[in-house]
Structure formats: C-alpha cells, structure tokens
Design a protein around this motif. Structure first.
Motif, PDB file in Angstrom:
ATOM      1  N   GLY A  86      41.884  76.183  73.285  1.00 36.93           N
ATOM      2  CA  GLY A  86      42.841  77.107  74.078  1.00 36.93           C
ATOM      3  C   GLY A  86      41.880  78.502  74.112  1.00 36.93           C
ATOM      4  N   VAL A  87      41.309  79.298  73.699  1.00 38.00           N
ATOM      5  CA  VAL A  87      40.455  80.454  73.716  1.00 38.00           C
ATOM      6  C   VAL A  87      39.141  80.171  75.180  1.00 38.00           C
ATOM      7  N   PRO A  88      40.598  80.829  76.388  1.00 42.02           N
ATOM      8  CA  PRO A  88      39.133  80.788  77.724  1.00 42.02           C
ATOM      9  C   PRO A  88      37.352  81.539  77.467  1.00 42.02           C
ATOM     10  N   ILE A  89      36.845  81.177  78.068  1.00 38.89           N
ATOM     11  CA  ILE A  89      35.844  81.612  78.490  1.00 38.89           C
ATOM     12  C   ILE A  89      35.629  82.594  78.925  1.00 38.89           C
ATOM     13  N   ALA A  90      35.453  84.070  78.435  1.00 38.06           N
ATOM     14  CA  ALA A  90      35.045  84.899  79.751  1.00 38.06           C
ATOM     15  C   ALA A  90      33.894  84.818  80.421  1.00 38.06           C
ATOM     16  N   SER A  91      32.621  85.110  79.171  1.00 44.06           N
ATOM     17  CA  SER A  91      31.308  84.322  79.674  1.00 44.06           C
ATOM     18  C   SER A  91      30.270  83.807  79.397  1.00 44.06           C
ATOM     19  N   VAL A 107      23.694  84.498  84.219  1.00 40.36           N
ATOM     20  CA  VAL A 107      25.262  83.861  83.705  1.00 40.36           C
ATOM     21  C   VAL A 107      25.667  82.769  84.381  1.00 40.36           C
ATOM     22  N   ILE A 108      26.137  81.690  83.804  1.00 43.55           N
ATOM     23  CA  ILE A 108      26.067  80.904  83.911  1.00 43.55           C
ATOM     24  C   ILE A 108      27.225  80.017  83.688  1.00 43.55           C
TER      25      ILE A 108
END
Length: 149
Positions: A48-53, A28-29
């Motif tokens: 505008g779309v958040p990065i979940a992982s 995970v980075i």
C-alpha cells in the motif's frame, strides 16, 4: 616500436574509461522492472506504500544494485538479484517482518520504547540504527556484537 606500444596502452586505457562512464550510470526504471524478489519484498513489507522512484545502478559488468524510494520517504537498497541490502526508514520505524527475530527480540528487551530506524545487511553482520540514536551491530546470525557510537 616502444612508442607504438605506449599509444596502444593509452588508447586501451581511454577506451576502458569511456566504457566505464557509459555503463557505470544510474537509470530510472519502472517499478515493474525490479527483480521479482524485490517486488515480493516490497509487497510483503510495504503493501500500500507507493513507490516514488526506482533506480537501477549499472556497472561495467551489469546491474550492481537497485535503489527504491517509497512515497513515505523510506529508502531501500537491493542487490542485483533483488535481495534487500538496506532499509532506511529516514527516522521512521521500519517494518519488522524481514528483520531477524533475534534482532527484534534483542532490541525489544534491551532498548524498550525504541525502534529500528535503519537496518543494513552486510556479509557477516547486520548494522541497525535505533530511534534513541544508538547504532547496534549483530553478527550474521542476529546475535548482539556491539554498540557502535
């Protein structure tokens, strides 16, 4: 002498397997650790779309690919340099900005009222999944190849 060679070969094989296990792992980075090309792609197409992982897939020779899951459930895979390989909308309409125009036009003309839910870029072709359940393939220039059931 032959027994000594066998032991050496076995030790080499075990060491190789252990090295593969150590380096062949996902990690995970932070989104800032993605290649610049991947960050630019995400900004241009998923602003505008958040990065979940974000996950870095490492192999013995280095980074193999990056896998990003967005807050809206979409999944994106990038190669080691950050070029997109696959965008899976998880049954949602994927943004069209990065889809070759010939593919967008073909889908719009031949499959009205549908949209692309997944697109995968391979060496010689593109594979798309449409919202009507059809899988349509195109050559690397975006020319229609076939419908894959």
């Amino acid at each position: 002498m032959e027994k000594k060679q066998s032991i050496t070969v076995m030790l080499g094989l075990i060491l190789t397997l252990m090295t593969g296990c150590v380096y062949g792992q996902d990690r995970v980075i932070n989104q800032n650790q993605l290649p610049k090309t991947a960050k630019n792609f995400l900004f241009a197409n998923f602003r505008g779309v958040p990065i979940a992982s974000a996950i870095e897939d490492r192999e013995i020779y280095g980074v193999d690919e990056y896998k990003v899951r967005l807050g809206n459930g979409m999944k994106i895979e990038f190669d080691s340099k950050g070029n997109w390989k696959e965008v899976d909308g998880e049954h949602q309409n994927v943004p069209n900005g990065f889809v070759p125009a010939s593919i967008r036009n073909y889908v719009a003309k031949n499959f009205p009222n549908t949209y692309i839910t997944k697109i995968k870029k391979e060496r010689w072709k593109y594979k798309t999944d449409l919202s009507n359940g059809l899988d349509v393939e195109f050559d690397r220039n975006g020319n229609f190849s076939k419908i894959d059931d």
